[in-house]
Design an enzyme around this catalytic site. Structure first.
Site, short mmCIF file in Angstrom:
data_model
loop_
_atom_site.label_atom_id
_atom_site.label_comp_id
_atom_site.label_asym_id
_atom_site.label_seq_id
_atom_site.Cartn_x
_atom_site.Cartn_y
_atom_site.Cartn_z
N LYS A 222 41.15 43.05 22.52
CA LYS A 222 40.25 43.89 21.71
C LYS A 222 40.91 44.22 20.37
O LYS A 222 42.10 44.54 20.33
CB LYS A 222 39.92 45.16 22.48
CG LYS A 222 38.85 46.04 21.86
CD LYS A 222 38.55 47.25 22.75
CE LYS A 222 37.41 48.10 22.20
NZ LYS A 222 37.12 49.26 23.08
N SER B 79 32.18 49.81 24.35
CA SER B 79 32.53 49.19 23.10
C SER B 79 33.37 47.92 23.23
O SER B 79 33.48 47.16 22.27
CB SER B 79 33.30 50.19 22.24
OG SER B 79 34.54 50.52 22.86
N SER C 275 33.96 52.41 28.05
CA SER C 275 33.93 51.18 27.26
C SER C 275 34.53 49.93 27.91
O SER C 275 34.41 48.84 27.35
CB SER C 275 34.61 51.40 25.92
OG SER C 275 33.71 52.02 25.04
N1 GLN Z 1 29.98 54.73 24.73
C1 GLN Z 1 30.88 55.83 24.60
C2 GLN Z 1 30.97 56.27 23.16
O1 GLN Z 1 30.26 55.76 22.39
C3 GLN Z 1 32.24 55.46 25.13
C4 GLN Z 1 32.98 54.61 24.20
C5 GLN Z 1 34.36 54.26 24.68
O2 GLN Z 1 34.66 54.36 25.86
N2 GLN Z 1 35.20 53.87 23.75
O3 GLN Z 1 31.75 57.11 22.82
#
Ligand code: GLN
Length: 493
Positions: free
Chosen positions: A79, A154, A178
């Protein structure tokens, strides 16, 4: 032999026996990326030269009888939130476009020491804020099971790359879901480790009290191998736990006979698709059939998790992202004064979701509001931690769906932040509690889209987490090959 079809454990054996070389395996991964990328778009950067050079070095050491790491020659998708020395690291944002960190993240160092071959850096929602990969400043990534659908986010790029068989292993980060949510939407195993188990040194910060790095793989065993390679104490991260990673492989095949599995009552509410419920219920029934003692448990305050998260995470983000001021990193848009330069840089460099969170977080932390919002959210966090502690007094693990829905269509939730935020309704509580949780694919719904079961364990309970997941994986025999209408297999055929 189709090397891209092999999991990491198989490649390890093949490479160890000298049946294939690291260069052959890496080249197969790069060729596969060449074929799938036009459709999936999982990578921001493919690192062909660097990957082949590393592979050649592994082959040379192997031939010379010198030591190689435990993941020698296994391709991995990284990532783009983790710093790589001299290699562009954008975090999915224009504000870090062309930024080349001067150092490697701890996880990148450990991957290198394990001799995993990083084949590229993957797309993501900007600064890890999002659940669909559509918040990337560059382009959206597509789900290999249905190319008109999102892979989740994400960590959507790393997950899509593994689901597309570009690489058997991927690294993601999980602040509110995420890793687990995209893993569920793409039919993969994804793990959020205990907070502090994996070093955050060199991980670009979103919400520092929640962020964790974790593995993505097609099998439970591969995920365990990868977590063992990246975890462990690091003095450069003050929240790093000063003890080694629990032994994940010793009890992996111990089964679930006699284990107490709690089904979380609050995680079966409105908004859950019938197809998700059916597959999750069937998987839980199999745990019972395999000898687990299945009981219902309650986490009475879990329903406040999303509300607390959307104060804590934006507050920490507003503080962390203040460092992007046009002076030290990435983008700079000039102005007549320093203030104007900073304002213009941030206006041009951040996308709308990031701006929304910086504003919410700045507001929640401001004098006069701090107690009402941030401090209140922290109290809710404590209540959720206590709920988990009470549940683990009579359960070894807890289970729930990972995501209330299967993969949704591109654009479907892009204009509705609340609908997007609810993607993480079942994953957020484990982040707030700092506890480990895993998503395991347990089948597909009537439309042929994957469904994930979330398994949760107490802090440092990774061994039992993997053990339950492995037992269910062996029983269900889910095939991680994306098939069906509009899938990658269909367009490549
Ligand atoms: N979808 C969640 C957010 O937008 C979690 C994102 C994440 O775990 N980085 O914050």
């Amino acid at each position: 032999m189709d090397l891209s079809a092999c999991d990491a454990a198989t490649l390890r054996t093949l490479l160890g026996n000298g049946d294939v070389s690291a260069v052959e395996v890496t080249q197969a991964s790069l060729d596969r990326i060449g074929a799938t990328e036009p459709h999936v778009k999982a990578f921001l950067r493919v690192l062909d030269e660097q990957a082949l050079a590393h592979a050649a070095d592994i082959d040379r050491r192997h031939a010379a009888g010198e030591p190689v790491g435990p993941l020698a020659g296994v391709p991995l998708a990284l990532k783009d939130i983790l710093c790589t020395a001299g290699v562009e690291t954008t975090c999915g944002s224009r504000i870090l476009e062309h930024y080349r960190p001067p150092y490697d993240a701890a996880v990148v160092e450990r991957l290198r020491a394990a001799d995993a071959v990083v084949v590229g850096k993957t797309n993501m929602d900007e600064f890890a804020m999002g659940s669909s990969c559509e918040n990337s400043a560059f382009f959206p990534t597509r789900n290999p099971w249905d190319l008109d659908r999102v892979p989740g986010g994400s960590s959507g790029g790393s997950v899509a790359a593994v689901a597309a068989f570009d690489a058997p292993l991927g690294i993601g980060t999980d602040t509110g879901g995420s890793i687990r949510q995209p893993a569920a939407l793409c039919g993969l195993v994804g793990v959020k480790p205990t907070y502090g188990l994996v070093s955050r040194y060199g991980l670009i910060a979103f919400a520092s009290s929640l962020d964790q790095v974790g593995p993505i793989a097609r099998t439970v065993t591969d995920a365990a191998l990868l977590l063992a390679a990246i975890g462990g104490h690091d003095p450069r991260d003050s929240t790093s736990i000063p003890q080694p990673v629990p032994d994940l492989t010793a009890a992996l095949d111990a089964g679930v006979d006699g284990l107490r599995v709690g089904v979380v009552r609050e995680f079966t509410g409105d908004g859950m698709e019938p197809g998700v419920r059916a597959r999750v219920d069937a998987a839980i029934a199999r745990l019972g059939a395999l000898g687990a003692d299945v009981v219902e448990v309650s986490l009475p305050h879990a329903g406040y998790g999303v509300s607390a998260y959307y104060l804590i995470a934006p507050s920490e983000c507003s503080s962390n992202l203040s460092r992007y001021d046009g002076v030290r990193y990435g983008l700079r848009v000039d102005g007549a004064t320093t203030e104007e330069m900073m304002a213009r840089t941030r206006a041009a460099g951040f996308g709308s979701e990031v701006k929304r969170r910086v504003m919410i977080g700045t507001y929640a932390l401001s004098a006069g509001y701090y107690d009402a919002y941030y401090a209140q959210a922290q109290r809710v966090r404590t209540l959720i931690i206590r709920d988990f502690e009470a549940a683990y007094e009579h359960c070894d693990v807890l289970v729930s769906p990972t995501s209330p829905t299967t993969a949704f269509r591109l654009g479907e939730r892009a204009a509705d932040p609340l609908a997007m935020y609810l993607s993480d309704i079942y994953t957020i509580p484990s982040n707030l509690a700092g506890a480990p949780a895993l998503s395991l694919p347990v089948g597909t719904d009537d439309a042929g889209l994957p469904v994930g079961l979330q398994v949760m364990a107490p802090v440092l309970g990774e061994a039992v987490l993997f053990r339950v997941a492995r037992a269910l994986e062996a029983d269900l025999r889910f095939d991680a090959t994306p098939t069906g209408r509009n899938s990658l297999a269909e367009v490549l055929a």
